[in-house]
Design a protein around this motif. Structure first.
Motif, PDB file in Angstrom:
ATOM      1  N   HIS A   1       0.843  -1.191   0.000  1.00  0.00           N
ATOM      2  CA  HIS A   1       0.000   0.000   0.000  1.00  0.00           C
ATOM      3  C   HIS A   1       0.888   1.256   0.000  1.00  0.00           C
ATOM      4  O   HIS A   1       0.633   2.201  -0.758  1.00  0.00           O
ATOM      5  N   ALA A   2       1.933   1.252   0.828  1.00  0.00           N
ATOM      6  CA  ALA A   2       2.833   2.406   0.908  1.00  0.00           C
ATOM      7  C   ALA A   2       3.579   2.617  -0.411  1.00  0.00           C
ATOM      8  O   ALA A   2       3.757   3.764  -0.850  1.00  0.00           O
ATOM      9  N   ARG A   3       4.006   1.522  -1.057  1.00  0.00           N
ATOM     10  CA  ARG A   3       4.702   1.645  -2.345  1.00  0.00           C
ATOM     11  C   ARG A   3       3.775   2.219  -3.409  1.00  0.00           C
ATOM     12  O   ARG A   3       4.174   3.095  -4.190  1.00  0.00           O
ATOM     13  N   ILE A   4       2.542   1.741  -3.428  1.00  0.00           N
ATOM     14  CA  ILE A   4       1.572   2.257  -4.398  1.00  0.00           C
ATOM     15  C   ILE A   4       1.303   3.736  -4.125  1.00  0.00           C
ATOM     16  O   ILE A   4       1.220   4.539  -5.055  1.00  0.00           O
ATOM     17  N   ASP A   5       1.199   4.096  -2.850  1.00  0.00           N
ATOM     18  CA  ASP A   5       0.981   5.496  -2.482  1.00  0.00           C
ATOM     19  C   ASP A   5       2.142   6.364  -2.967  1.00  0.00           C
ATOM     20  O   ASP A   5       1.927   7.456  -3.496  1.00  0.00           O
ATOM     21  N   ALA A   6       3.365   5.883  -2.824  1.00  0.00           N
ATOM     22  CA  ALA A   6       4.544   6.629  -3.290  1.00  0.00           C
ATOM     23  C   ALA A   6       4.529   6.756  -4.815  1.00  0.00           C
ATOM     24  O   ALA A   6       4.832   7.830  -5.355  1.00  0.00           O
ATOM     25  N   ASN A   7       4.173   5.669  -5.503  1.00  0.00           N
ATOM     26  CA  ASN A   7       4.086   5.711  -6.970  1.00  0.00           C
ATOM     27  C   ASN A   7       3.007   6.698  -7.419  1.00  0.00           C
ATOM     28  O   ASN A   7       3.198   7.433  -8.394  1.00  0.00           O
ATOM     29  N   LEU A   8       1.888   6.707  -6.713  1.00  0.00           N
ATOM     30  CA  LEU A   8       0.801   7.621  -7.040  1.00  0.00           C
ATOM     31  C   LEU A   8       1.239   9.073  -6.834  1.00  0.00           C
ATOM     32  O   LEU A   8       1.001   9.928  -7.688  1.00  0.00           O
ATOM     33  N   ALA A   9       1.912   9.335  -5.725  1.00  0.00           N
ATOM     34  CA  ALA A   9       2.392  10.694  -5.454  1.00  0.00           C
ATOM     35  C   ALA A   9       3.380  11.140  -6.532  1.00  0.00           C
ATOM     36  O   ALA A   9       3.318  12.283  -6.997  1.00  0.00           O
ATOM     37  N   ALA A  10       4.262  10.233  -6.940  1.00  0.00           N
ATOM     38  CA  ALA A  10       5.233  10.569  -7.987  1.00  0.00           C
ATOM     39  C   ALA A  10       4.533  10.866  -9.309  1.00  0.00           C
ATOM     40  O   ALA A  10       4.896  11.813 -10.016  1.00  0.00           O
ATOM     41  N   GLU A  11       3.528  10.063  -9.630  1.00  0.00           N
ATOM     42  CA  GLU A  11       2.788  10.281 -10.882  1.00  0.00           C
ATOM     43  C   GLU A  11       2.063  11.624 -10.852  1.00  0.00           C
ATOM     44  O   GLU A  11       2.053  12.357 -11.835  1.00  0.00           O
ATOM     45  N   LEU A  12       1.490  11.966  -9.711  1.00  0.00           N
ATOM     46  CA  LEU A  12       0.746  13.218  -9.598  1.00  0.00           C
ATOM     47  C   LEU A  12       1.656  14.448  -9.636  1.00  0.00           C
ATOM     48  O   LEU A  12       1.198  15.544  -9.960  1.00  0.00           O
ATOM     49  N   LYS A  13       2.947  14.271  -9.329  1.00  0.00           N
ATOM     50  CA  LYS A  13       3.895  15.387  -9.374  1.00  0.00           C
ATOM     51  C   LYS A  13       4.388  15.658 -10.784  1.00  0.00           C
ATOM     52  O   LYS A  13       4.999  16.705 -11.021  1.00  0.00           O
TER      53      LYS A  13
END
Length: 53
Positions: free
Chosen positions: A13-25
């Motif tokens: 879940h944390a890895r997906i959250d980090a990937n999502l944050a990176a994509e949104l940036k």
């Protein structure tokens, strides 16, 4: 055993959250990638909740 499984789910879940944050940036986030990551994140959150109950 169940605790290890929950920890593994939480890590995913944390890895997906980090990937999502990176994509949104990104200057122009890919909406398909964002939607897919959000769906995976929600599914994992549901699995974690189910493990707690």
């Amino acid at each position: 055993m169940a605790n290890a499984h929950r920890e593994q789910l939480a890590n995913r879940h944390a890895r997906i959250d980090a990937n999502l944050a990176a994509e949104l940036k990104r200057p122009v986030p890919d909406s398909v990638v964002v939607r897919r990551l959000k769906a995976k994140k929600l599914k994992l959150k549901d699995e974690i909740s189910a493990q707690l109950h």
